[in-house]
Design a protein around this motif. Structure first.
Motif, PDB file in Angstrom:
ATOM      1  N   LEU A   1       6.400  38.937  39.464  1.00 33.91           N
ATOM      2  CA  LEU A   1       8.230  38.131  39.814  1.00 33.91           C
ATOM      3  C   LEU A   1       7.959  37.031  41.619  1.00 33.91           C
ATOM      4  N   SER A   2       7.911  35.881  40.882  1.00 34.86           N
ATOM      5  CA  SER A   2       7.738  35.296  42.228  1.00 34.86           C
ATOM      6  C   SER A   2       9.107  34.360  42.436  1.00 34.86           C
ATOM      7  N   CYS A   3       9.360  33.228  43.876  1.00 40.62           N
ATOM      8  CA  CYS A   3      10.140  32.808  44.068  1.00 40.62           C
ATOM      9  C   CYS A   3       9.774  31.604  44.900  1.00 40.62           C
ATOM     10  N   GLU A   4      10.706  31.093  45.936  1.00 43.40           N
ATOM     11  CA  GLU A   4      10.339  29.570  46.265  1.00 43.40           C
ATOM     12  C   GLU A   4      10.711  30.392  48.304  1.00 43.40           C
ATOM     13  N   SER A   5      10.460  29.893  49.054  1.00 49.92           N
ATOM     14  CA  SER A   5      10.993  30.395  50.294  1.00 49.92           C
ATOM     15  C   SER A   5      12.293  29.752  50.672  1.00 49.92           C
ATOM     16  N   THR A   6      12.889  29.076  50.036  1.00 45.57           N
ATOM     17  CA  THR A   6      14.017  28.880  49.759  1.00 45.57           C
ATOM     18  C   THR A   6      15.559  29.601  49.554  1.00 45.57           C
ATOM     19  N   VAL A   7      14.383  30.528  49.600  1.00 45.76           N
ATOM     20  CA  VAL A   7      15.847  32.064  49.586  1.00 45.76           C
ATOM     21  C   VAL A   7      16.587  32.724  50.402  1.00 45.76           C
ATOM     22  N   ASP A   8      16.089  32.515  51.417  1.00 46.00           N
ATOM     23  CA  ASP A   8      16.978  32.041  53.012  1.00 46.00           C
ATOM     24  C   ASP A   8      16.771  33.516  52.941  1.00 46.00           C
ATOM     25  N   LEU A   9      15.663  34.794  52.544  1.00 45.78           N
ATOM     26  CA  LEU A   9      16.134  35.870  52.982  1.00 45.78           C
ATOM     27  C   LEU A   9      14.355  36.494  54.210  1.00 45.78           C
ATOM     28  N   PRO A  10      15.253  36.490  54.538  1.00 44.67           N
ATOM     29  CA  PRO A  10      13.149  37.480  55.727  1.00 44.67           C
ATOM     30  C   PRO A  10      12.174  38.024  54.641  1.00 44.67           C
ATOM     31  N   TYR A  11      10.755  37.439  54.873  1.00 43.43           N
ATOM     32  CA  TYR A  11       9.666  37.849  53.782  1.00 43.43           C
ATOM     33  C   TYR A  11       9.415  38.374  53.614  1.00 43.43           C
ATOM     34  N   SER A  12       9.445  39.765  55.132  1.00 44.59           N
ATOM     35  CA  SER A  12       9.194  41.334  55.067  1.00 44.59           C
ATOM     36  C   SER A  12      10.210  41.934  54.088  1.00 44.59           C
ATOM     37  N   TYR A  13      11.588  41.438  53.861  1.00 45.18           N
ATOM     38  CA  TYR A  13      11.873  42.321  52.977  1.00 45.18           C
ATOM     39  C   TYR A  13      11.280  41.730  51.102  1.00 45.18           C
ATOM     40  N   ILE A  14      11.400  40.460  50.920  1.00 44.93           N
ATOM     41  CA  ILE A  14      10.964  39.909  50.120  1.00 44.93           C
ATOM     42  C   ILE A  14       9.565  40.340  49.674  1.00 44.93           C
ATOM     43  N   SER A  15       9.000  39.927  50.166  1.00 44.10           N
ATOM     44  CA  SER A  15       7.163  40.889  49.984  1.00 44.10           C
ATOM     45  C   SER A  15       7.084  41.875  50.181  1.00 44.10           C
ATOM     46  N   GLY A  16       8.398  43.198  50.510  1.00 40.29           N
ATOM     47  CA  GLY A  16       8.651  45.104  50.819  1.00 40.29           C
ATOM     48  C   GLY A  16       9.360  45.275  49.485  1.00 40.29           C
ATOM     49  N   ARG A  17       9.988  43.596  49.107  1.00 47.09           N
ATOM     50  CA  ARG A  17      10.390  44.432  47.195  1.00 47.09           C
ATOM     51  C   ARG A  17       9.254  43.816  46.257  1.00 47.09           C
ATOM     52  N   ASP A  18       7.792  43.271  46.723  1.00 49.18           N
ATOM     53  CA  ASP A  18       6.453  43.102  46.156  1.00 49.18           C
ATOM     54  C   ASP A  18       6.886  41.625  44.998  1.00 49.18           C
ATOM     55  N   ILE A  19       7.666  40.602  45.899  1.00 52.55           N
ATOM     56  CA  ILE A  19       8.133  39.078  44.711  1.00 52.55           C
ATOM     57  C   ILE A  19       6.985  38.233  46.286  1.00 52.55           C
ATOM     58  N   SER A  20       5.644  37.601  45.117  1.00 52.75           N
ATOM     59  CA  SER A  20       5.336  36.377  45.398  1.00 52.75           C
ATOM     60  C   SER A  20       6.324  34.907  45.889  1.00 52.75           C
ATOM     61  N   VAL A  21       5.810  34.360  46.559  1.00 47.12           N
ATOM     62  CA  VAL A  21       5.980  33.572  47.648  1.00 47.12           C
ATOM     63  C   VAL A  21       5.634  31.820  47.505  1.00 47.12           C
ATOM     64  N   LEU A  22       6.565  31.479  46.946  1.00 40.88           N
ATOM     65  CA  LEU A  22       5.437  29.833  47.334  1.00 40.88           C
ATOM     66  C   LEU A  22       6.435  29.178  48.786  1.00 40.88           C
ATOM     67  N   PHE A  23       5.180  28.537  49.583  1.00 42.92           N
ATOM     68  CA  PHE A  23       6.178  27.846  50.459  1.00 42.92           C
ATOM     69  C   PHE A  23       6.488  26.875  50.616  1.00 42.92           C
ATOM     70  N   TYR A  24       8.016  26.119  50.260  1.00 41.97           N
ATOM     71  CA  TYR A  24       8.435  25.175  51.632  1.00 41.97           C
ATOM     72  C   TYR A  24       7.098  23.998  52.677  1.00 41.97           C
ATOM     73  N   SER A  25       7.790  23.364  53.047  1.00 43.87           N
ATOM     74  CA  SER A  25       7.257  22.390  54.503  1.00 43.87           C
ATOM     75  C   SER A  25       8.643  21.629  54.834  1.00 43.87           C
ATOM     76  N   TYR A  26       8.184  21.327  55.661  1.00 45.57           N
ATOM     77  CA  TYR A  26       9.052  20.149  56.491  1.00 45.57           C
ATOM     78  C   TYR A  26       8.478  19.215  57.538  1.00 45.57           C
ATOM     79  N   MET A  27       8.707  18.419  57.452  1.00 44.19           N
ATOM     80  CA  MET A  27       8.670  17.906  58.610  1.00 44.19           C
ATOM     81  C   MET A  27       9.025  17.265  60.370  1.00 44.19           C
ATOM     82  N   MET A  28       8.530  17.542  61.227  1.00 47.53           N
ATOM     83  CA  MET A  28       9.224  17.230  62.135  1.00 47.53           C
ATOM     84  C   MET A  28       8.273  17.254  63.314  1.00 47.53           C
ATOM     85  N   GLY A  29       9.103  15.451  63.650  1.00 45.28           N
ATOM     86  CA  GLY A  29       8.022  14.768  64.994  1.00 45.28           C
ATOM     87  C   GLY A  29       6.791  14.329  64.837  1.00 45.28           C
TER      88      GLY A  29
END
Length: 294
Positions: A7-35
């Motif tokens: 089961l997979s999702c993207e980082s915009t689920v806005d729940l802690p990674y520790s929780y999502i990974s603890g539920r055995d869910i894979s995550v694809l991370f977004y990124s942002y630019m600043m400065g």
């Protein structure tokens, strides 16, 4: 077994990674630019990351985000498909066209992995509403539902996750052109809070405005009462998220718990990708309800 898939999702689920990974869910991370620097969406792995993000905004740096490209999806899915079949619940198309790139990646990977199944679902959800949706999918998986059964459920339920929110800060709305500089200044002076939700297509719709935080909280409670499963007897999950305004979030939480005593209420923080667009001062309430409106 029927539920042996990833089961997979993207980082915009806005729940802690520790929780999502603890539920055995894979995550694809977004990124942002600043400065001029690229940052990966932190998902609360570093407790100081969000404070640093808002500090840079206070210094005048403005974040920008971009969709996940097809190559990145191919790279990510390839790693997962080497391990098994994949059900990917994608960040809603009303927020980003990334899901189109994900589906294009699926087509290109079919020849390389003919023995594997890769399904991409447009959740039509955002932020912790997206997280709540993914969390429920994980519950179904853990109860023994198959990949196809969960995919079918997701397609039938993605228009029933409600996102109701208000903002007390016009900075990002001014920047995006949604309001003029004069309107933003006037609104800030008078304490005007725009009321918004996601429509059937998963796009942000402003449906009203009120003066003051307390009135905004009342408006959110009213909308939840009108749209939630069983109204004030709602007994499902509800998450309240905020972007750097914990006092407003606690005010909202108290009002929700009083109005919906059977609801299972918890809180979270809006992550850097969503906050790049809403800025500070946003409080969002997520819950299951009737079919979202046009």
């Amino acid at each position: 077994m029927a539920n042996q898939f990833i089961l997979s999702c993207e980082s915009t689920v806005d729940l802690p990674y520790s929780y999502i990974s603890g539920r055995d869910i894979s995550v694809l991370f977004y990124s942002y630019m600043m400065g001029g620097i690229e940052y990966e969406d932190d998902m609360m792995r570093d407790e100081k990351a969000l404070d640093a993000f808002y500090a840079r905004i206070d210094e005048g740096q403005m974040p920008s985000t971009s969709q996940i490209n097809e190559y990145r999806y191919i790279e990510y899915f390839t790693g997962l498909l080497k391990k098994g079949d994949v059900l990917h619940l994608a960040f809603g198309s009303g927020m980003t066209p990334s899901v189109t790139n994900a589906r294009n990646a699926v087509e290109k990977l079919k020849k390389e992995f003919p023995e594997r199944k890769l399904i991409v679902i447009d959740t039509l959800c955002s932020s912790t509403g997206y997280g709540l949706f993914v969390d429920e999918a994980a519950n179904l998986r853990d109860s023994g539902a198959s990949m196809d059964e969960i995919a079918s459920w997701a397609l039938s339920k993605n228009e029933y996750m409600h996102h109701s929110f208000f903002s007390t800060d016009f900075t990002m709305f001014k920047r995006s052109g949604r309001v003029s500089g004069a309107t933003a200044a006037f609104g800030t002076l008078l304490g005007i809070c725009p009321l918004m939700h996601l429509n059937l297509a998963g796009k942000i719709v402003a449906y009203g405005k009120v003066r003051g935080k307390k009135a905004a909280v009342k408006a959110v409670v009213k909308e939840m009462a009108e749209r939630a499963e069983n109204g004030y007897d709602y007994s499902g999950n509800c998450i309240i998220a905020n972007s750097h305004c914990p006092e407003e979030a606690e005010l909202t939480k108290a009002a929700i718990e009083e109005a919906f005593p059977k609801a299972k209420v918890r809180t979270s923080e809006i992550g850097t990708i969503i906050a790049s667009h809403c800025g500070k001062g946003t409080v969002a309430v997520f819950f299951w309800g009737d079919k979202r409106s046009e």
